[in-house]
Design a protein around this motif. Structure first.
Motif, PDB file in Angstrom:
ATOM      1  N   GLY A  55       0.794  -1.220   0.000  1.00  0.00           N
ATOM      2  CA  GLY A  55       0.000   0.000   0.000  1.00  0.00           C
ATOM      3  C   GLY A  55       0.822   1.262   0.000  1.00  0.00           C
ATOM      4  O   GLY A  55       0.703   2.104  -0.907  1.00  0.00           O
ATOM      5  N   LEU A  56       1.694   1.410   1.012  1.00  0.00           N
ATOM      6  CA  LEU A  56       2.421   2.665   1.206  1.00  0.00           C
ATOM      7  C   LEU A  56       3.542   2.890   0.191  1.00  0.00           C
ATOM      8  O   LEU A  56       3.942   4.030  -0.016  1.00  0.00           O
ATOM      9  CB  LEU A  56       3.020   2.719   2.617  1.00  0.00           C
ATOM     10  N   SER A 119       7.343   2.605  14.664  1.00  0.00           N
ATOM     11  CA  SER A 119       5.891   2.715  14.815  1.00  0.00           C
ATOM     12  C   SER A 119       5.449   4.175  14.808  1.00  0.00           C
ATOM     13  O   SER A 119       4.392   4.500  14.265  1.00  0.00           O
ATOM     14  CB  SER A 119       5.443   2.025  16.105  1.00  0.00           C
ATOM     15  N   TRP A 120       6.243   5.056  15.379  1.00  0.00           N
ATOM     16  CA  TRP A 120       5.897   6.477  15.389  1.00  0.00           C
ATOM     17  C   TRP A 120       5.900   7.058  13.973  1.00  0.00           C
ATOM     18  O   TRP A 120       4.972   7.753  13.576  1.00  0.00           O
ATOM     19  CB  TRP A 120       6.889   7.263  16.267  1.00  0.00           C
ATOM     20  N   CYS A 124       2.454   8.154  11.788  1.00  0.00           N
ATOM     21  CA  CYS A 124       2.416   9.523  11.271  1.00  0.00           C
ATOM     22  C   CYS A 124       2.256   9.527   9.754  1.00  0.00           C
ATOM     23  O   CYS A 124       1.549  10.373   9.195  1.00  0.00           O
ATOM     24  CB  CYS A 124       3.677  10.278  11.668  1.00  0.00           C
ATOM     25  N   THR A 125       2.897   8.567   9.087  1.00  0.00           N
ATOM     26  CA  THR A 125       2.798   8.465   7.638  1.00  0.00           C
ATOM     27  C   THR A 125       1.365   8.170   7.209  1.00  0.00           C
ATOM     28  O   THR A 125       0.826   8.809   6.299  1.00  0.00           O
ATOM     29  CB  THR A 125       3.730   7.362   7.109  1.00  0.00           C
ATOM     30  N   LEU A 167       8.461   9.324   3.797  1.00  0.00           N
ATOM     31  CA  LEU A 167       8.134   8.732   5.094  1.00  0.00           C
ATOM     32  C   LEU A 167       7.810   7.245   4.965  1.00  0.00           C
ATOM     33  O   LEU A 167       8.152   6.449   5.851  1.00  0.00           O
ATOM     34  CB  LEU A 167       6.959   9.476   5.725  1.00  0.00           C
ATOM     35  N   SER A 168       7.163   6.873   3.874  1.00  0.00           N
ATOM     36  CA  SER A 168       6.857   5.458   3.636  1.00  0.00           C
ATOM     37  C   SER A 168       8.141   4.650   3.496  1.00  0.00           C
ATOM     38  O   SER A 168       8.266   3.544   4.050  1.00  0.00           O
ATOM     39  CB  SER A 168       6.006   5.306   2.372  1.00  0.00           C
ATOM     40  N   LEU A 169       9.100   5.193   2.749  1.00  0.00           N
ATOM     41  CA  LEU A 169      10.391   4.536   2.602  1.00  0.00           C
ATOM     42  C   LEU A 169      11.076   4.391   3.963  1.00  0.00           C
ATOM     43  O   LEU A 169      11.578   3.316   4.315  1.00  0.00           O
ATOM     44  CB  LEU A 169      11.272   5.346   1.646  1.00  0.00           C
TER      45      LEU A 169
END
Length: 237
Positions: A55-56, A119-120, A124-125, A167-169
């Protein structure tokens, strides 16, 4: 070489990299971690990396390139806006399902949530992604959206889209490393530092994800691959 041919020479490897990312993360979860289930066990956790990468990263990365495809330029922009929004919504739903898999797994084994930097960044992403999708829906798909709002939103929308991909990366790379630390140092007895086969494979997955994102950014940076604006599309939409 024409811009259209050059685009496909670049985009086809991008598709191949995305497919390899999906194959690698699925094989990693299946071969070394026992496969998939939805019963609160570790097999349920295995859905988390697969769904987040799907997905991301892969689906999201392809969705941001919709307007770069030359064959769409002579077609109605509104049609491809719907395709773009639909792909983004599917990517968001897969990401949320991936979060549900890990939170439900934690709840079953009474493991604390949100204790790591991975996880943070990940939560947030997804929150930023959801906000971006709703904002894009309000600004670019609703006919009643004020034109000044659309005009001001467009550069913000583009910036947020790139930021979410970065951020996904970051989330995926940190998640791979965290998973390896737990599985190799805490369960199997085979230390991560000895670089066993699983570590080599998962690190290769990380490199594939990095390569995929870099190619996506390369395509986005090419100004000649931007959709030409017709007279009817001169207003930001």
């Amino acid at each position: 070489m024409s811009p259209s041919v050059f685009f496909w020479v670049t985009y086809v490897p991008c598709l191949c990299l995305g497919l390899l990312c999906l194959l690698f993360v699925s094989f990693w979860s299946s071969h070394w971690h026992g496969g998939f289930s939805w019963d609160g066990s570790a097999l349920q956790f295995n859905w988390h990396p697969v769904l987040m990468v799907a997905g991301l990263v892969v689906l999201y990365g392809n969705a941001v390139l919709v307007f770069r495809m030359p064959f769409t330029w002579k077609q109605k922009k509104n049609t491809w806006k719907l395709v773009h929004a639909g792909l983004m919504l599917l990517a968001l739903l897969l990401s949320v399902l991936g979060l549900c898999a890990v939170f439900d797994y934690h709840r079953s084994l009474q493991i604390p949530d949100m204790y790591s930097l991975h996880s943070w960044v990940g939560i947030c992403t997804v929150i930023m992604f959801a906000f971006q999708w709703v904002l894009g829906l309000a600004g670019f798909l609703l006919p009643c959206s004020p034109l000044p709002f659309r005009s001001n939103l467009k550069p913000v929308h583009i910036w947020m889209g790139k930021a979410i991909l970065i951020l996904s990366l970051t989330s995926c790379i940190s998640g791979i490393t965290e998973n390896l630390f737990f599985s190799l140092d805490g369960v199997s007895g085979e230390p991560y530092s000895s670089l066993p086969a699983e570590a080599k494979f998962a690190n290769s997955l990380g490199i594939l994800i990095v390569a995929f994102v870099l190619v996506v950014f390369g395509i986005l940076s090419k100004n000649s691959w931007q959709r030409p604006e017709s007279e009817n599309e001169s207003i930001p939409s």
